[in-house]
Scaffold this motif. Structure first.
Motif, short mmCIF file in Angstrom:
data_model
loop_
_atom_site.label_atom_id
_atom_site.label_comp_id
_atom_site.label_asym_id
_atom_site.label_seq_id
_atom_site.Cartn_x
_atom_site.Cartn_y
_atom_site.Cartn_z
N ARG A 15 0.87 -1.31 -0.09
CA ARG A 15 -0.01 -0.05 -0.03
C ARG A 15 0.86 1.42 -0.07
N TYR A 16 1.84 1.38 0.79
CA TYR A 16 2.77 2.43 0.81
C TYR A 16 3.65 2.48 -0.42
N HIS A 17 4.13 1.54 -1.03
CA HIS A 17 4.66 1.81 -2.16
C HIS A 17 3.68 2.27 -3.37
N GLN A 18 2.70 1.66 -3.46
CA GLN A 18 1.67 2.08 -4.63
C GLN A 18 1.47 3.53 -4.27
N THR A 19 1.36 3.81 -3.01
CA THR A 19 0.67 5.56 -2.61
C THR A 19 1.91 6.33 -2.81
N TYR A 20 2.97 6.07 -2.56
CA TYR A 20 4.26 7.08 -2.31
C TYR A 20 5.38 6.72 -3.30
N LEU A 21 5.84 5.52 -3.15
CA LEU A 21 7.18 5.27 -3.75
C LEU A 21 7.29 4.97 -5.29
N GLN A 22 6.26 4.23 -5.85
CA GLN A 22 6.21 3.80 -6.96
C GLN A 22 6.36 5.09 -8.01
N LYS A 23 5.77 6.19 -7.95
CA LYS A 23 6.09 7.51 -8.56
C LYS A 23 7.40 7.85 -9.05
N TYR A 24 8.53 7.38 -7.90
CA TYR A 24 9.70 7.88 -7.81
C TYR A 24 10.69 6.74 -8.55
N GLY A 25 9.97 5.63 -9.22
CA GLY A 25 10.77 4.64 -9.62
C GLY A 25 11.31 3.77 -8.84
N VAL A 26 10.76 3.68 -7.49
CA VAL A 26 11.44 2.73 -6.75
C VAL A 26 10.66 1.25 -7.00
N HIS A 27 11.32 0.05 -6.67
CA HIS A 27 10.67 -1.00 -7.22
C HIS A 27 10.50 -1.77 -6.21
N LEU A 28 9.41 -2.42 -5.85
CA LEU A 28 9.22 -3.42 -4.79
C LEU A 28 9.34 -4.64 -5.10
N PRO A 29 10.36 -5.17 -4.48
CA PRO A 29 10.80 -6.62 -4.96
C PRO A 29 9.70 -7.70 -4.63
N SER A 30 9.81 -9.02 -5.29
CA SER A 30 8.80 -9.96 -5.17
C SER A 30 8.88 -10.54 -3.88
N LEU A 31 7.63 -10.85 -3.28
CA LEU A 31 7.65 -11.49 -1.65
C LEU A 31 8.17 -12.86 -1.87
N ARG A 32 7.75 -13.70 -2.94
CA ARG A 32 8.43 -14.96 -3.00
C ARG A 32 8.99 -15.12 -4.38
N LYS A 33 9.86 -16.30 -4.43
CA LYS A 33 10.14 -16.80 -5.67
C LYS A 33 9.34 -17.81 -6.43
N ARG A 34 9.45 -18.29 -7.59
CA ARG A 34 8.59 -19.19 -8.04
C ARG A 34 8.35 -20.48 -7.41
N ASN A 35 9.37 -20.86 -6.87
CA ASN A 35 9.25 -22.17 -5.83
C ASN A 35 8.63 -21.87 -4.63
N GLY A 36 8.21 -20.65 -4.31
CA GLY A 36 7.48 -20.36 -3.01
C GLY A 36 8.02 -19.97 -1.81
N THR A 37 9.50 -19.81 -1.86
CA THR A 37 10.49 -19.52 -0.82
C THR A 37 10.42 -17.79 -0.87
N TYR A 38 10.55 -17.20 0.17
CA TYR A 38 10.54 -15.62 0.48
C TYR A 38 11.80 -15.31 -0.23
N THR A 39 11.87 -13.93 -0.81
CA THR A 39 13.03 -13.38 -1.49
C THR A 39 13.77 -12.96 -0.33
N LYS A 40 15.22 -12.77 -0.39
CA LYS A 40 15.87 -12.09 0.89
C LYS A 40 15.41 -10.52 1.00
N ASP A 41 15.29 -9.92 -0.25
CA ASP A 41 14.97 -8.30 -0.20
C ASP A 41 13.61 -8.18 0.46
N ALA A 42 12.53 -9.05 0.23
CA ALA A 42 11.31 -8.84 1.00
C ALA A 42 11.48 -9.29 2.47
N LEU A 43 12.23 -10.15 2.85
CA LEU A 43 12.23 -10.46 4.34
C LEU A 43 13.04 -9.36 4.92
N THR A 44 14.07 -8.74 4.23
CA THR A 44 14.53 -7.56 4.96
C THR A 44 13.89 -6.66 4.92
#
Length: 211
Positions: A15-44
């Protein structure tokens, strides 16, 4: 922190990314990989965003221990630093100097703080991630500098002059960090100078600080 807590925090990060950061070109990482495990960026991001907006400094060791729950082989977490100046999230490091909120002074130990989700990191420039100089062209640039770091003079492939025991690796570095990494805006810097000086200084063609 269980899966329900991770998902709850992730939902408001979206929600915060869509409201505030997306317009600045900030990219939200994926929460999970294709195999279902969390990405390190998302966990961080999730770990640093706990209790937002009342976030707190999180030590590097604490963050590493959290990531190890999902990636046991992790030795050293660098994701918080990369999510900051490089990817745009307003995450600051206690070892890097500026952009701290006055009410949250940094601890002496290595730590990270998510300052806000309403503004991008002050040093973030989305266009700077575009690299238009090929490796062949960069090889010519290195040759013009006698295969030495423009900042400290260390020679590529040999022991670093400032950090004994470290072998010098030359990297593409910005002369001006607010402009794209293109011809006329590149210096060869060793991996140590480039890491330390990234986004802080403007250089002339001889590697001297001019701004």
């Amino acid at each position: 922190m269980g899966e329900s807590a991770i998902q709850s925090i992730w939902d408001y990060l979206i929600r915060y990314h869509q409201t505030y950061l997306q317009k600045y070109g900030v990219h939200l990482p994926s929460l999970r990989k294709r195999n279902g495990t969390y990405t390190k960026d998302a966990l961080t991001l999730v770990y640093l965003a706990q209790d937002y907006p009342q976030t707190k400094w999180v030590s590097k060791s604490e963050l590493t221990e959290f990531i190890r729950r999902f990636y046991p082989e992790t030795n050293d977490v660098q994701n918080a630093r990369h999510l900051g100046m490089q990817k745009g999230f307003y995450i600051v490091s206690s070892r890097r100097g500026n952009f701290y909120p006055p009410d949250k002074p940094p601890p002496k130990e290595s730590a990270y703080l998510l300052v806000t989700l309403e503004k991008p990191h002050p040093s973030f420039r989305p266009e700077k991630r575009t690299e238009e100089v090929s490796e062949i062209e960069f090889e010519q640039i290195k040759k013009e500098y006698n295969y030495r770091c423009a900042t400290c003079g260390s020679e590529e492939g040999k022991e670093n002059l400032r950090y004994p025991g470290q072998i010098t690796q030359l990297q593409k570095a910005h002369r001006n960090p607010h402009k794209p990494l293109t011809h006329g805006n590149i210096l060869p810097q060793c991996q140590l100078c480039n890491r330390a000086d990234r986004n802080q200084w403007i250089y002339d063609e001889r590697g001297r600080v001019v701004g």
